[in-house]
Design a protein around this motif. Structure first.
Motif, PDB file in Angstrom:
ATOM      1  N   LEU A  45      36.245  37.276  44.352  1.00  0.00           N
ATOM      2  CA  LEU A  45      37.521  37.977  45.078  1.00  0.00           C
ATOM      3  C   LEU A  45      37.368  39.558  45.641  1.00  0.00           C
ATOM      4  O   LEU A  45      37.805  39.573  46.828  1.00  0.00           O
ATOM      5  CB  LEU A  45      38.392  38.566  43.786  1.00  0.00           C
ATOM      6  CG  LEU A  45      39.217  37.023  43.202  1.00  0.00           C
ATOM      7  CD1 LEU A  45      39.825  37.718  41.969  1.00  0.00           C
ATOM      8  CD2 LEU A  45      40.288  36.762  44.039  1.00  0.00           C
ATOM      9  N   ALA A  46      36.009  39.873  45.243  1.00  0.00           N
ATOM     10  CA  ALA A  46      35.791  41.152  45.921  1.00  0.00           C
ATOM     11  C   ALA A  46      35.076  41.004  47.352  1.00  0.00           C
ATOM     12  O   ALA A  46      35.153  41.732  48.180  1.00  0.00           O
ATOM     13  CB  ALA A  46      34.589  41.984  45.062  1.00  0.00           C
ATOM     14  N   GLU A  47      34.430  39.807  47.577  1.00  0.00           N
ATOM     15  CA  GLU A  47      33.634  39.472  48.716  1.00  0.00           C
ATOM     16  C   GLU A  47      34.379  38.553  49.701  1.00  0.00           C
ATOM     17  O   GLU A  47      34.020  38.445  50.723  1.00  0.00           O
ATOM     18  CB  GLU A  47      32.177  38.757  48.212  1.00  0.00           C
ATOM     19  CG  GLU A  47      31.556  39.631  47.598  1.00  0.00           C
ATOM     20  CD  GLU A  47      30.065  38.783  47.128  1.00  0.00           C
ATOM     21  OE1 GLU A  47      30.213  37.555  47.390  1.00  0.00           O
ATOM     22  OE2 GLU A  47      29.086  39.359  46.450  1.00  0.00           O
ATOM     23  N   MET A  48      35.663  38.011  49.135  1.00  0.00           N
ATOM     24  CA  MET A  48      36.323  37.141  49.702  1.00  0.00           C
ATOM     25  C   MET A  48      37.146  37.772  51.036  1.00  0.00           C
ATOM     26  O   MET A  48      37.889  38.535  50.717  1.00  0.00           O
ATOM     27  CB  MET A  48      37.301  36.255  48.975  1.00  0.00           C
ATOM     28  CG  MET A  48      38.081  34.970  49.880  1.00  0.00           C
ATOM     29  SD  MET A  48      39.136  34.165  48.628  1.00  0.00           S
ATOM     30  CE  MET A  48      39.830  33.081  49.891  1.00  0.00           C
ATOM     31  N   ARG A  52      40.356  42.744  28.465  1.00  0.00           N
ATOM     32  CA  ARG A  52      40.670  43.309  29.674  1.00  0.00           C
ATOM     33  C   ARG A  52      39.727  43.062  30.930  1.00  0.00           C
ATOM     34  O   ARG A  52      38.296  43.471  30.442  1.00  0.00           O
ATOM     35  CB  ARG A  52      41.167  44.797  29.461  1.00  0.00           C
ATOM     36  CG  ARG A  52      42.517  45.056  28.775  1.00  0.00           C
ATOM     37  CD  ARG A  52      42.588  46.637  28.701  1.00  0.00           C
ATOM     38  NE  ARG A  52      44.347  46.642  27.947  1.00  0.00           N
ATOM     39  CZ  ARG A  52      44.723  47.863  27.892  1.00  0.00           C
ATOM     40  NH1 ARG A  52      44.339  48.860  28.478  1.00  0.00           N
ATOM     41  NH2 ARG A  52      45.936  47.868  27.281  1.00  0.00           N
ATOM     42  N   VAL A  53      39.920  43.026  32.118  1.00  0.00           N
ATOM     43  CA  VAL A  53      38.939  42.929  33.112  1.00  0.00           C
ATOM     44  C   VAL A  53      39.571  43.641  34.326  1.00  0.00           C
ATOM     45  O   VAL A  53      40.617  43.915  34.481  1.00  0.00           O
ATOM     46  CB  VAL A  53      38.881  41.330  33.327  1.00  0.00           C
ATOM     47  CG1 VAL A  53      38.413  40.439  32.343  1.00  0.00           C
ATOM     48  CG2 VAL A  53      40.188  41.011  33.820  1.00  0.00           C
ATOM     49  N   GLY A  62      36.927  26.721  32.178  1.00  0.00           N
ATOM     50  CA  GLY A  62      35.753  27.107  31.728  1.00  0.00           C
ATOM     51  C   GLY A  62      34.723  27.874  32.473  1.00  0.00           C
ATOM     52  O   GLY A  62      33.493  27.696  32.343  1.00  0.00           O
ATOM     53  N   GLY A  63      35.203  28.420  33.705  1.00  0.00           N
ATOM     54  CA  GLY A  63      34.361  29.257  34.631  1.00  0.00           C
ATOM     55  C   GLY A  63      33.938  30.502  34.106  1.00  0.00           C
ATOM     56  O   GLY A  63      34.221  30.897  33.155  1.00  0.00           O
ATOM     57  N   ASP A  64      33.400  31.255  35.084  1.00  0.00           N
ATOM     58  CA  ASP A  64      32.658  32.343  34.692  1.00  0.00           C
ATOM     59  C   ASP A  64      33.675  33.579  35.357  1.00  0.00           C
ATOM     60  O   ASP A  64      33.982  33.637  36.508  1.00  0.00           O
ATOM     61  CB  ASP A  64      31.265  32.576  35.310  1.00  0.00           C
ATOM     62  CG  ASP A  64      30.583  34.050  35.113  1.00  0.00           C
ATOM     63  OD1 ASP A  64      31.332  35.176  35.021  1.00  0.00           O
ATOM     64  OD2 ASP A  64      29.371  33.951  34.659  1.00  0.00           O
ATOM     65  N   LEU A  65      34.284  34.541  34.419  1.00  0.00           N
ATOM     66  CA  LEU A  65      35.361  35.412  35.019  1.00  0.00           C
ATOM     67  C   LEU A  65      34.593  36.583  35.933  1.00  0.00           C
ATOM     68  O   LEU A  65      35.147  37.001  36.927  1.00  0.00           O
ATOM     69  CB  LEU A  65      35.983  36.149  33.744  1.00  0.00           C
ATOM     70  CG  LEU A  65      36.779  35.293  32.939  1.00  0.00           C
ATOM     71  CD1 LEU A  65      37.210  36.128  31.987  1.00  0.00           C
ATOM     72  CD2 LEU A  65      37.901  34.710  34.063  1.00  0.00           C
ATOM     73  N   GLY A  66      33.285  36.833  35.626  1.00  0.00           N
ATOM     74  CA  GLY A  66      32.617  37.679  36.290  1.00  0.00           C
ATOM     75  C   GLY A  66      32.295  37.280  37.788  1.00  0.00           C
ATOM     76  O   GLY A  66      32.321  37.854  38.739  1.00  0.00           O
ATOM     77  N   ALA A  67      31.930  35.966  37.784  1.00  0.00           N
ATOM     78  CA  ALA A  67      31.788  35.265  39.011  1.00  0.00           C
ATOM     79  C   ALA A  67      32.805  35.350  39.983  1.00  0.00           C
ATOM     80  O   ALA A  67      32.841  35.534  41.049  1.00  0.00           O
ATOM     81  CB  ALA A  67      31.370  33.737  39.101  1.00  0.00           C
ATOM     82  N   ARG A 108      30.209  29.668  43.058  1.00  0.00           N
ATOM     83  CA  ARG A 108      29.209  30.724  42.693  1.00  0.00           C
ATOM     84  C   ARG A 108      28.608  30.606  41.087  1.00  0.00           C
ATOM     85  O   ARG A 108      27.448  30.561  40.807  1.00  0.00           O
ATOM     86  CB  ARG A 108      29.714  31.957  42.809  1.00  0.00           C
ATOM     87  CG  ARG A 108      28.823  33.206  42.484  1.00  0.00           C
ATOM     88  CD  ARG A 108      29.630  34.574  42.150  1.00  0.00           C
ATOM     89  NE  ARG A 108      29.895  34.967  43.534  1.00  0.00           N
ATOM     90  CZ  ARG A 108      29.470  35.792  44.326  1.00  0.00           C
ATOM     91  NH1 ARG A 108      28.319  36.059  43.744  1.00  0.00           N
ATOM     92  NH2 ARG A 108      29.811  36.202  45.559  1.00  0.00           N
ATOM     93  N   SER A 109      29.768  30.228  40.402  1.00  0.00           N
ATOM     94  CA  SER A 109      29.245  30.085  38.886  1.00  0.00           C
ATOM     95  C   SER A 109      28.395  28.913  38.659  1.00  0.00           C
ATOM     96  O   SER A 109      27.854  28.646  37.639  1.00  0.00           O
ATOM     97  CB  SER A 109      30.245  30.237  37.949  1.00  0.00           C
ATOM     98  OG  SER A 109      31.248  29.252  38.232  1.00  0.00           O
TER      99      SER A 109
END
Length: 486
Positions: free
Chosen positions: A327-330, A290-291, A317-322, A140-141
């Motif tokens: 994780l929400a869609e998997m 925190r996330v 080095g990826g995007d934590l938001g992505a 995604r990212s």
């Protein structure tokens, strides 16, 4: 009005100059030391003629019981553009001395040419799910420039095959590594050469071959031996073998990042709430931030898996938001937690939890706990034998009585000779029932289990867990139940 010239400039990317084809004849020949019979370009690499697609390069591998050269006609009929062979043929090919060595060489060439951040994943439980989640996050990212090993291609054939399939334009590569003997991970990690190495957990899977959990931890820790300079090791802080894993990582020169509930975890679980959908709402501390994110897959084990995913994405080095969105869609993977809505004979619907691909003591406990938390009128479990436990097998099977009782199940179907120890524990109560009304049946094979479940009868509102080692064959029971999936 004149537009500014910069508006027409596309950002330069060196990857844009790389070829679109996965491999051409010259590249395959150079990598393998072979001789190409003609020019060709391929879009994929395959070793099973049944799975060949249009544009694939087919490797005719020799196995213990078969020879891929026997299936050349089928491979070309399915669309192969060329084959890698150890004898001349009258079709496009690359002639090599040994096709398996050629596959390993092509995998090494793919790893060398890709300017990618490579993540290696191993562990006793959860490695395939974590690998898939990492791919979803990083694909995604990177907008489609991630690559991973498919299915459970994690052995001495699957790893070089997965590497050989990695496009030159890849930004992130994610590879799963499995083992059942010491030394196997070491050989695989030297091919993958990860920048980030993840160990999901240590549990008594394959203990028959290794003898102890400490030996399993050492075998999994071999993944650090292949780490590139400056690499990162992601390890479970809650594991009793944390110190052993940390020391092995440090010995390899790795930066160590831990994840879990422990107070000293670098990526630490602060809070989790079970969501109405069956997943979890997670809050984690990453040290400097925190996330909060949602994990769609159900179960406490997936909460911990998600921490490993977040740690690895950040290290890569990826995007934590992505990663949070992924994780929400998997959804659950077939055989590894997929949830299916199936019709019942009374005209209603039941929930089928498909965990039929694998089983060991740790994953059994986790999924039984998950079933116990699943809203249902009745909870039913079809449990197949756990393989490769050796002399430990009776004790590990009998010990499942505890999580079964905690899950407050209504009915059990036990499958396989190894389940006799558990049947004995459950049968100690008078009449074969426990205090909460649990009933059970012990079957010798999958066909008997199918018949036993039919005799018991599913009803509207039931939840059914199907879990066992792959060789037990409970995937056939899942296929039977889901054949009429609505």
């Amino acid at each position: 009005m004149n537009a500014h010239p910069a508006m027409f400039e596309w950002p330069a990317d060196a990857r844009d100059l790389l070829p679109l084809a996965l491999w051409d004849a010259a590249g395959v020949a150079a990598a393998t030391g072979g001789v190409a019979s003609c020019d060709f370009e391929c879009s994929g690499v395959e070793i099973d003629s049944r799975d060949v697609r249009e544009g694939d390069l087919f490797f005719a591998l020799k196995g213990e019981s078969t020879d891929g050269h026997r299936f050349l006609d089928a491979a070309f009929a399915n669309g192969a553009v060329a084959a890698v062979v150890d004898r001349p043929i009258d079709r496009p090919h690359v002639l090599v001395e040994d096709t398996m060595q050629a596959l390993e060489a092509l995998g090494a060439a793919a790893r060398n040419r890709a300017d990618a951040v490579v993540i290696g994943v191993t562990g006793s439980v959860g490695k395939t799910g974590v690998k898939e989640a990492l791919f979803a996050a990083l694909d995604r990212s990177s907008r489609g420039y991630a690559h991973r090993s498919v299915k459970s291609y994690n052995n001495h054939v699957g790893v070089p095959l997965s590497l050989a399939r990695m496009p030159a334009r890849t930004i992130y590569g994610i590879f799963e590594m499995g083992m059942n003997h010491a030394g196997e991970i070491a050989a695989l990690t030297r091919q993958v050469r990860p920048n980030v190495a993840v160990i999901t957990t240590i549990a008594p899977a394959h203990i028959e071959m290794l003898g102890s959990e400490e030996a399993i931890a050492d075998a999994k820790a071999e993944i650090f031996e292949g780490l590139e300079a400056g690499g990162t090791a992601i390890i479970p802080a809650d594991s009793p073998h944390f110190g052993r894993l940390r020391d092995a990582a440090l010995k390899s020169g790795a930066k160590v990042i831990s994840f879990g509930r422990a107070a000293n975890a670098d990526v630490r679980l602060l809070d989790m709430v079970v969501a109405s959908s069956g997943g979890s709402l997670v809050t984690a501390d990453l040290g400097d931030r925190r996330v909060c994110y949602t994990v769609s897959a159900a179960g406490d084990h997936w909460v911990l898996n998600s921490l490993a995913v977040m740690a690895a994405v950040r290290a890569a080095g990826g995007d934590l938001g992505a990663a949070g969105l992924a994780l929400a869609e998997m959804g659950g993977l077939a055989g590894r937690g997929e949830r299916l809505d199936i019709p019942t004979p009374d005209g209603g619907h039941a929930l089928l939890i498909d965990e039929s691909y694998n089983a060991n003591p740790a994953s059994m406990r986790a999924t039984l706990a998950q079933l116990g938390q699943t809203p249902a009128k009745r909870r039913i479990a079809v449990l197949g034998a756990m393989k490769e436990l050796g002399d430990f097998s009776p004790a590990f099977h009998a010990a499942l009585a505890e999580p079964i009782a905690a899950a407050e199940l209504d009915h059990m179907i036990l499958v396989g000779d190894e389940m006799e120890a558990l049947a004995g524990e459950l049968g100690k109560a008078e009449g074969g029932t426990l205090g909460n009304g649990l009933t059970f049946a012990h079957c010798g094979n999958c066909d008997e289990a199918i018949a036993a479940l039919s005799a018991y009868g599913l009803k509207d509102g039931d939840a059914v867990l199907v879990k066992g080692s792959n060789s037990v064959g409970l995937a056939r029971l899942v296929a039977r139940l889901s054949a009429e999936e609505s």
